[in-house]
Design an enzyme around this catalytic site. Structure first.
Site, PDB file in Angstrom:
ATOM      1  N   HIS A 138       0.866  -1.182   0.000  1.00 21.53           N
ATOM      2  CA  HIS A 138       0.000   0.000   0.000  1.00 21.53           C
ATOM      3  C   HIS A 138       0.902   1.231   0.000  1.00 21.53           C
ATOM      4  O   HIS A 138       1.094   1.890   1.019  1.00 21.53           O
ATOM      5  CB  HIS A 138      -0.920  -0.002   1.223  1.00 21.53           C
ATOM      6  CG  HIS A 138      -2.035  -1.004   1.146  1.00 21.53           C
ATOM      7  ND1 HIS A 138      -1.846  -2.350   1.393  1.00 21.53           N
ATOM      8  CD2 HIS A 138      -3.350  -0.867   0.845  1.00 21.53           C
ATOM      9  CE1 HIS A 138      -3.001  -2.988   1.256  1.00 21.53           C
ATOM     10  NE2 HIS A 138      -3.923  -2.113   0.917  1.00 21.53           N
ATOM     11  N   TRP A 149      -4.304   5.906  -0.057  1.00 22.87           N
ATOM     12  CA  TRP A 149      -5.705   6.196  -0.396  1.00 22.87           C
ATOM     13  C   TRP A 149      -5.893   7.632  -0.897  1.00 22.87           C
ATOM     14  O   TRP A 149      -7.009   8.050  -1.170  1.00 22.87           O
ATOM     15  CB  TRP A 149      -6.612   5.934   0.809  1.00 22.87           C
ATOM     16  CG  TRP A 149      -6.638   4.483   1.219  1.00 22.87           C
ATOM     17  CD1 TRP A 149      -7.380   3.497   0.652  1.00 22.87           C
ATOM     18  CD2 TRP A 149      -5.889   3.862   2.268  1.00 22.87           C
ATOM     19  NE1 TRP A 149      -7.135   2.297   1.287  1.00 22.87           N
ATOM     20  CE2 TRP A 149      -6.233   2.488   2.274  1.00 22.87           C
ATOM     21  CE3 TRP A 149      -4.955   4.326   3.203  1.00 22.87           C
ATOM     22  CZ2 TRP A 149      -5.677   1.578   3.182  1.00 22.87           C
ATOM     23  CZ3 TRP A 149      -4.397   3.414   4.107  1.00 22.87           C
ATOM     24  CH2 TRP A 149      -4.761   2.071   4.077  1.00 22.87           C
ATOM     25  N   GLU A 199      -6.084  -4.389  -6.710  1.00 19.56           N
ATOM     26  CA  GLU A 199      -7.454  -3.835  -6.715  1.00 19.56           C
ATOM     27  C   GLU A 199      -7.576  -2.597  -7.599  1.00 19.56           C
ATOM     28  O   GLU A 199      -8.303  -1.658  -7.292  1.00 19.56           O
ATOM     29  CB  GLU A 199      -7.909  -3.559  -5.274  1.00 19.56           C
ATOM     30  CG  GLU A 199      -7.970  -4.842  -4.461  1.00 19.56           C
ATOM     31  CD  GLU A 199      -8.331  -4.644  -2.982  1.00 19.56           C
ATOM     32  OE1 GLU A 199      -8.676  -3.518  -2.579  1.00 19.56           O
ATOM     33  OE2 GLU A 199      -8.247  -5.628  -2.241  1.00 19.56           O
ATOM     34  N   TRP A 204      -9.916   3.315  -5.200  1.00 17.09           N
ATOM     35  CA  TRP A 204      -9.595   3.792  -3.850  1.00 17.09           C
ATOM     36  C   TRP A 204      -8.100   3.946  -3.621  1.00 17.09           C
ATOM     37  O   TRP A 204      -7.684   4.492  -2.611  1.00 17.09           O
ATOM     38  CB  TRP A 204     -10.223   2.884  -2.785  1.00 17.09           C
ATOM     39  CG  TRP A 204     -10.153   1.407  -3.071  1.00 17.09           C
ATOM     40  CD1 TRP A 204      -9.144   0.562  -2.710  1.00 17.09           C
ATOM     41  CD2 TRP A 204     -11.123   0.611  -3.756  1.00 17.09           C
ATOM     42  NE1 TRP A 204      -9.432  -0.717  -3.135  1.00 17.09           N
ATOM     43  CE2 TRP A 204     -10.637  -0.717  -3.765  1.00 17.09           C
ATOM     44  CE3 TRP A 204     -12.354   0.893  -4.365  1.00 17.09           C
ATOM     45  CZ2 TRP A 204     -11.341  -1.776  -4.362  1.00 17.09           C
ATOM     46  CZ3 TRP A 204     -13.045  -0.164  -4.952  1.00 17.09           C
ATOM     47  CH2 TRP A 204     -12.552  -1.472  -4.948  1.00 17.09           C
ATOM     48  N   TYR A 270     -14.019  -9.418  -1.575  1.00 19.09           N
ATOM     49  CA  TYR A 270     -14.655  -9.389  -0.261  1.00 19.09           C
ATOM     50  C   TYR A 270     -16.171  -9.375  -0.417  1.00 19.09           C
ATOM     51  O   TYR A 270     -16.901  -9.830   0.436  1.00 19.09           O
ATOM     52  CB  TYR A 270     -14.240  -8.126   0.510  1.00 19.09           C
ATOM     53  CG  TYR A 270     -12.801  -8.147   0.962  1.00 19.09           C
ATOM     54  CD1 TYR A 270     -12.456  -8.654   2.206  1.00 19.09           C
ATOM     55  CD2 TYR A 270     -11.792  -7.649   0.146  1.00 19.09           C
ATOM     56  CE1 TYR A 270     -11.129  -8.664   2.627  1.00 19.09           C
ATOM     57  CE2 TYR A 270     -10.473  -7.661   0.554  1.00 19.09           C
ATOM     58  CZ  TYR A 270     -10.145  -8.172   1.793  1.00 19.09           C
ATOM     59  OH  TYR A 270      -8.840  -8.184   2.202  1.00 19.09           O
ATOM     60  N   GLU A 304      -7.127 -12.034  -2.031  1.00 22.51           N
ATOM     61  CA  GLU A 304      -7.607 -11.409  -0.784  1.00 22.51           C
ATOM     62  C   GLU A 304      -9.085 -11.697  -0.669  1.00 22.51           C
ATOM     63  O   GLU A 304      -9.836 -11.510  -1.637  1.00 22.51           O
ATOM     64  CB  GLU A 304      -7.458  -9.880  -0.800  1.00 22.51           C
ATOM     65  CG  GLU A 304      -6.184  -9.337  -0.272  1.00 22.51           C
ATOM     66  CD  GLU A 304      -6.229  -7.805  -0.112  1.00 22.51           C
ATOM     67  OE1 GLU A 304      -7.192  -7.270   0.459  1.00 22.51           O
ATOM     68  OE2 GLU A 304      -5.282  -7.165  -0.583  1.00 22.51           O
ATOM     69  N   TRP A 339      -7.573 -11.484   5.058  1.00 24.04           N
ATOM     70  CA  TRP A 339      -6.837 -10.303   5.526  1.00 24.04           C
ATOM     71  C   TRP A 339      -6.515 -10.408   7.017  1.00 24.04           C
ATOM     72  O   TRP A 339      -6.826 -11.392   7.681  1.00 24.04           O
ATOM     73  CB  TRP A 339      -7.618  -9.041   5.139  1.00 24.04           C
ATOM     74  CG  TRP A 339      -6.752  -7.833   5.026  1.00 24.04           C
ATOM     75  CD1 TRP A 339      -6.853  -6.687   5.756  1.00 24.04           C
ATOM     76  CD2 TRP A 339      -5.634  -7.668   4.147  1.00 24.04           C
ATOM     77  NE1 TRP A 339      -5.854  -5.816   5.371  1.00 24.04           N
ATOM     78  CE2 TRP A 339      -5.097  -6.389   4.404  1.00 24.04           C
ATOM     79  CE3 TRP A 339      -5.028  -8.474   3.183  1.00 24.04           C
ATOM     80  CZ2 TRP A 339      -3.981  -5.894   3.713  1.00 24.04           C
ATOM     81  CZ3 TRP A 339      -3.911  -7.988   2.498  1.00 24.04           C
ATOM     82  CH2 TRP A 339      -3.408  -6.713   2.779  1.00 24.04           C
ATOM     83  N   HIS A 356     -11.799  -5.565  13.453  1.00 26.54           N
ATOM     84  CA  HIS A 356     -11.137  -5.618  12.144  1.00 26.54           C
ATOM     85  C   HIS A 356     -10.292  -6.895  12.045  1.00 26.54           C
ATOM     86  O   HIS A 356      -9.077  -6.853  11.967  1.00 26.54           O
ATOM     87  CB  HIS A 356     -10.276  -4.370  11.962  1.00 26.54           C
ATOM     88  CG  HIS A 356      -9.812  -4.149  10.546  1.00 26.54           C
ATOM     89  ND1 HIS A 356     -10.666  -3.872   9.494  1.00 26.54           N
ATOM     90  CD2 HIS A 356      -8.570  -4.166  10.000  1.00 26.54           C
ATOM     91  CE1 HIS A 356      -9.974  -3.718   8.391  1.00 26.54           C
ATOM     92  NE2 HIS A 356      -8.703  -3.909   8.668  1.00 26.54           N
TER      93      HIS A 356
END
Ligand code: BMA
Length: 391
Positions: A138, A149, A199, A204, A270, A304, A339, A356
């Site tokens: 990321h 993001w 992704e 995003w 997801y 994922e 995740w 989470h």
């Protein structure tokens, strides 16, 4: 997989070839089976073996993977040898996911607080036990300096010719140095399934669909491969492409950088497993990914997935496993990774959702079901694996 046997076969073949050439005969028989057709023609023997062995296992098994498994769990943080998967089912996951976000900024820990030195140690430990390593990133926004993001358009600035290209090479250098430090006890590079710019069909991250053109995305991917492989000389990487949910093959392939740049066709999903009524969406998507992958001689994976807080007591067998097993093509995915299990106390202290987690943990309502899932012949945890690093 039967290592002593294949080693002695190879030794016998070498002796025959030596004897044949000493006797002036020519031999056309190859000394060993040809390598798989990978992005990196110079991939190390262990990296080739990992690919071939995952291909062998894929028709009958799925390897269970978990992000950050060794770093922390729902109720603990940095305890040597600990794992929520092991605490629940008595064994470690077969696949360990790790995350490099903030490495590019020179940080000591990633964006989730995992120290990079610890991470390297955990990667070595998991690999030494026979597990598989996959890395995502990321990465911060190279144009704005914001986080991953921050969707300020940036891809066009880092591809060759862009104003941030030189600086971006430096970011890739931080990755190359990190990966170069991943060595087994004999000093051999540890094979890594590298899953960059994931992704990207969503919008995003700064490399997402609305933030960049198709051509710039492909150029970013290709440059990354060429830089790491050809300029930095990393030969222990398998490259994993992992769009978010998609409807059609054309959509899946729209930003595909090409068969020469991808080893594994993945899918992050997801969405489908949130309710019973959409499970078939995952099955359909996985079947598509498997068919696209096999037509190209590549692997397919569920890169994922998960459901935050795992609220359903039968989520593992009645959602995830059912989605994968429901179709003869879908069930040939090589691995499925859920995740991270974020530490509940730490999350609450940061004012974030304290549920989470996406993997199993012993006090979870889903713990029994995870044990049932892990006990099937189809699902492999670390202790179920053959030697993946020998052919
Ligand atoms: C996301 C969440 C974030 C985390 C990020 C990178 O899906 O888990 O909390 O920072 O992944 O690991």
């Amino acid at each position: 997989m039967s290592s002593p046997v294949s080693r002695s076969l190879l030794a016998a073949a070498v002796l025959l070839a030596v004897a044949a050439s000493a006797a002036g005969c020519s031999t056309t028989a190859p000394l060993a089976a040809a390598g798989p057709d990978l992005v990196d023609a110079e991939a190390t023997a262990e990296t080739q073996a990992l690919f071939v062995n995952l291909q062998r296992l894929a028709p009958d098994h799925v390897l269970f993977g978990h992000q950050d498994d060794l770093a922390y769990g729902v109720t603990w943080d940095r305890e040597p040898g600990r794992s929520d998967t092991k605490d629940t089912a008595g064994d470690y996951p077969a696949v360990y996911g790790w995350e490099l976000g903030d490495l590019e900024l020179g940080a000591e820990a990633n964006l989730d607080g995992v120290d990079f030195g610890d991470m390297q140690r955990w990667i070595r430990e998991g690999h030494a036990r026979g597990g598989v390593i996959t890395i995502a990133w990321h990465m911060a926004n190279p144009a704005s300096g914001g986080n991953t993001w921050d969707t300020t358009p940036a891809v066009h600035t880092v591809v060759p010719g862009g104003e941030n290209h030189e600086a971006f090479r430096g970011w890739l250098d931080t990755f190359a140095d990190f990966v170069d430090g991943l060595r087994d006890a004999e000093g051999r590079p540890i094979p890594v399934l590298f899953r960059p710019y994931h992704e990207h069909t969503g919008s995003w991250f700064w490399w997402g669909a609305d933030m960049t053109s198709v051509e710039d995305y492909k150029a970013l991917w290709r440059f990354t491969v060429e830089y790491l492989r050809d300029e930095r000389g990393l030969h222990n990487l398998l490259y994993v492409y992992s769009p978010d949910v998609f409807q059609t093959e054309a959509e899946y392939l729209e930003r595909y950088p090409g068969d020469d740049y991808v080893d594994v066709l993945g899918s992050d999903d997801y969405q489908a497993l949130r309710s019973d009524s959409t499970i078939s969406d995952m099955t359909r998507r996985l079947a598509t990914v498997v068919r696209l992958a096999e037509a190209r001689g590549k692997l397919a994976a569920l890169t994922e997935t998960g459901l935050e807080g795992v609220p359903d007591a039968d989520w593992w067998t009645n959602r995830l496993l059912r989605a994968i097993e429901a179709d003869p093509d879908a069930r040939r995915v090589a691995w499925a990774l859920v995740w991270r299990n974020a530490n509940a106390e730490a999350r609450a202290a940061q004012g974030q959702s304290a549920t989470h987690w996406f993997g199993p943990h012993p006090a979870g309502a889903d713990a029994d079901d995870f044990r049932r899932f892990a006990a099937t012949d189809f699902v492999l945890l670390e202790g179920d694996l053959p030697d993946l690093y020998e052919r």
